[in-house]
Design an enzyme around this catalytic site. Structure first.
Site, PDB file in Angstrom:
ATOM      1  CG  ASN A  38      -2.331  -0.496   0.803  1.00 52.57           C
ATOM      2  OD1 ASN A  38      -2.672  -0.524  -0.385  1.00 52.57           O
ATOM      3  ND2 ASN A  38      -3.122  -0.909   1.790  1.00 52.57           N
ATOM      4  CB  CYS A  75      -4.921  -7.872   2.997  1.00 48.80           C
ATOM      5  SG  CYS A  75      -4.703  -6.111   3.245  1.00 48.80           S
ATOM      6  CG  PHE A  76       0.021 -10.079   4.392  1.00 50.05           C
ATOM      7  CD1 PHE A  76      -0.234 -10.470   5.700  1.00 50.05           C
ATOM      8  CD2 PHE A  76      -0.237 -10.989   3.379  1.00 50.05           C
ATOM      9  CE1 PHE A  76      -0.744 -11.730   5.990  1.00 50.05           C
ATOM     10  CE2 PHE A  76      -0.746 -12.251   3.648  1.00 50.05           C
ATOM     11  CZ  PHE A  76      -0.996 -12.628   4.964  1.00 50.05           C
ATOM     12  CB  CYS A  77       0.132  -3.190   3.823  1.00 53.98           C
ATOM     13  SG  CYS A  77      -0.022  -2.773   5.537  1.00 53.98           S
ATOM     14  CG  ASN A  78       0.491  -6.962  -1.667  1.00 50.02           C
ATOM     15  OD1 ASN A  78      -0.246  -6.764  -2.629  1.00 50.02           O
ATOM     16  ND2 ASN A  78       1.755  -7.294  -1.787  1.00 50.02           N
TER      17      ASN A  78
END
Ligand SMILES: Cc1ncc(COP(=O)(O)O)c(C=O)c1O
Length: 489
Positions: free
Chosen positions: A136, A393-396
């Protein structure tokens, strides 16, 4: 006949692991806290771990010197400046970029990405091209591009491997007008799937009129990045991901040939050679000084040099070798897990083999009927066994959307909930829209990982076999139900 232990079998299957034995001694001497506390740490992509000696050496340095604010010429200030410049030189040397790159210290990789985003000359007619699996903090650059009128495109990934779709990428690269400012931004290694994207893309894109931002945050903790061999215009890094300590320091490496492309949108203390209130003018400092706003994290930056020395003593190739063996073994083991009825327990997101992939493995678990098990509950169960892994979502978001086949309509359904949207609500929504998932579990290896960590996780995963009570929407979860599940495994 003696029983063959899993470790003995592993050593036979992965002979290269034996050459990394020095890391076992290091774990015993410098990371003793892991085994003393019975912890299996499996979130190196979230944050690396530091060796005790790094902190000791840093504390000794702070104890022996008087370090003052570097924006001065007094002895305490010049001492600070000397160590900051030594750390900067060490960073450039580590990446083999001393002759061709400028190193700008930032707060973290996100700070480095924001510097590029706000300073890149996006304009109408120019473009920003992002891969779908960007973090992100890279996705956020699109807001600068949009505001300044540049076109924004996403290059899709193939499924199920989550690699860059080469023909789509080629078509998107061909859209650039080489007389305008065009920026391609992609991760050297995905922090979601662990996929290592081709570094050859850098030259291919440049040949078609693109500048290239390589987000190396998830790549450099376990891989060598040689800036003589590949020459991205901008490289972003967080040091705590490489060697755990210090937090709060990252870096933007700028190819000197591309330095002039960036235009700071403001100035701050520390970034100007000259500024006047009456004439309302300023003269920005050249090179890195023009990008380092205010006072640097000057007590922590010397610990970067210590961390780099530590990494170089171990050898990045040794770390890569060890984590590669562990990842391959874990992938094989996870994919072999089956319920009593023969159905698979685990779905891996990204490549099923360790070819061109790093030591990050994202997955979801399913019950015998193929219903998704709730990864938040699995994280809690793992926590009870002192296994630290990551969920969400692991900033993804893009990688997860592609992996789960979430559509724009699905995402708009989430957005329609307004500011009240929460992860549990969104998960429920996706379950209702065809049993889709949003988010996953992630385990990742790093320099202090060993076989026991990997085996603990695989044994834990095997304990989820034939479990149905963790599906999303199942009865509420409590510690007792965790125990039942564990005891029953
Ligand atoms: C690939 C990638 N890029 C960027 C970042 C952002 O790093 P930071 O949070 O240290 O700014 C991360 C963090 O996980 C990452 O994995």
């Amino acid at each position: 006949m003696l029983a063959v232990t899993a470790f003995a079998r592993f050593l036979v299957d992965y002979p290269a692991y034996s050459a990394t034995r020095a890391l076992d001694e290091l774990r015993a001497s410098e990371f003793g806290r892991l085994d003393a506390q019975g912890q299996a740490y499996l979130d190196y992509t979230g944050g690396g771990l530091h060796a005790d000696a790094q902190v000791r050496e840093h504390a000794q340095l702070l104890g022996e010197h008087v370090f003052g604010n570097p924006h001065s010429a007094n002895p305490s200030s010049t001492d600070t400046t000397r160590l900051i410049e030594r750390a900067r030189a060490a960073v450039l040397a580590h990446f083999n970029g001393a002759d061709d790159y400028t190193a700008v210290f930032t707060l973290n990789a996100s700070g480095a990405l924001k510097l590029v985003g706000e300073s890149y000359p996006f304009a109408p007619g120019g473009r920003l091209l992002l891969t779908v699996d960007n973090h992100n903090s890279v996705n956020g650059i699109r807001e600068f591009a949009r505001t300044k009128g540049a076109a924004v495109d996403y290059a899709p990934l193939t499924t199920p491997d989550l690699r860059i779709d080469a023909s789509a990428m080629n078509a998107l690269l061909a859209r650039a007008d080489p007389t305008r400012a065009n920026l391609l931004a992609y991760p050297a290694q995905s922090n979601f799937s662990g996929v290592k994207h081709p570094l050859a893309l850098i030259d291919a894109a440049r040949d078609r009129g693109w500048d290239v931002l390589l987000d190396a945050a998830a790549f450099v903790p376990t891989n060598r990045l040689d800036l003589r061999a590949v020459t991205p215009d901008f490289v972003t890094i967080s040091f705590y991901k490489m060697f755990g300590y210090p937090t709060g320091v990252g870096c933007l490496l700028i190819r000197n040939a591309a330095l002039g492309r960036l235009r700071r949108p403001w100035f701050a203390g520390g970034t100007v050679n000259f500024a006047t209130v009456q004439a309302r003018m300023h003269v920005l400092s050249p090179r890195e000084a023009g990008f380092e706003d205010g006072t640097l994290n000057y007590l922590s930056i010397p610990a970067v040099e210590i961390g780099l020395r530590h990494l170089e003593r171990i050898g990045i190739d040794t770390i890569r070798q060890r984590t590669h063996c562990l990842t391959d073994w874990l992938l094989t083991g996870l994919l072999a897990l089956r319920h009593g009825n023969g159905r698979p327990l685990v779905r891996i997101y990204g490549p099923a083999t360790s070819t061109q992939r790093g030591a990050t493995v994202a997955m979801n678990f399913y019950d015998p009927q193929g219903h998704l098990l709730d990864y938040r509950r699995i994280e809690e169960l793992a926590g009870l066994e002192r296994i630290s892994l990551r969920t969400g979502c692991f900033c993804n978001p893009g990688a997860g959307e592609t992996a789960e086949g979430l559509t724009e309509d699905d995402m708009r359904a989430g957005l329609a909930e307004g500011a009240q949207i929460t992860l549990p609500r969104f998960l429920q929504l996706m379950q209702d829209r065809g049993g889709k998932s949003a988010g996953a579990l992630r385990v990742s290896f790093g320099l202090a990982s060993n076989f026991a960590d990997a085996e603990r996780f695989l044994r834990f995963a095997g304990g989820l076999r034939d479990q149905a009570t963790l599906t999303i929407g199942a009865a509420s979860f409590d510690i007792e139900s965790c125990r039942v599940i564990r005891d029953g495994s």
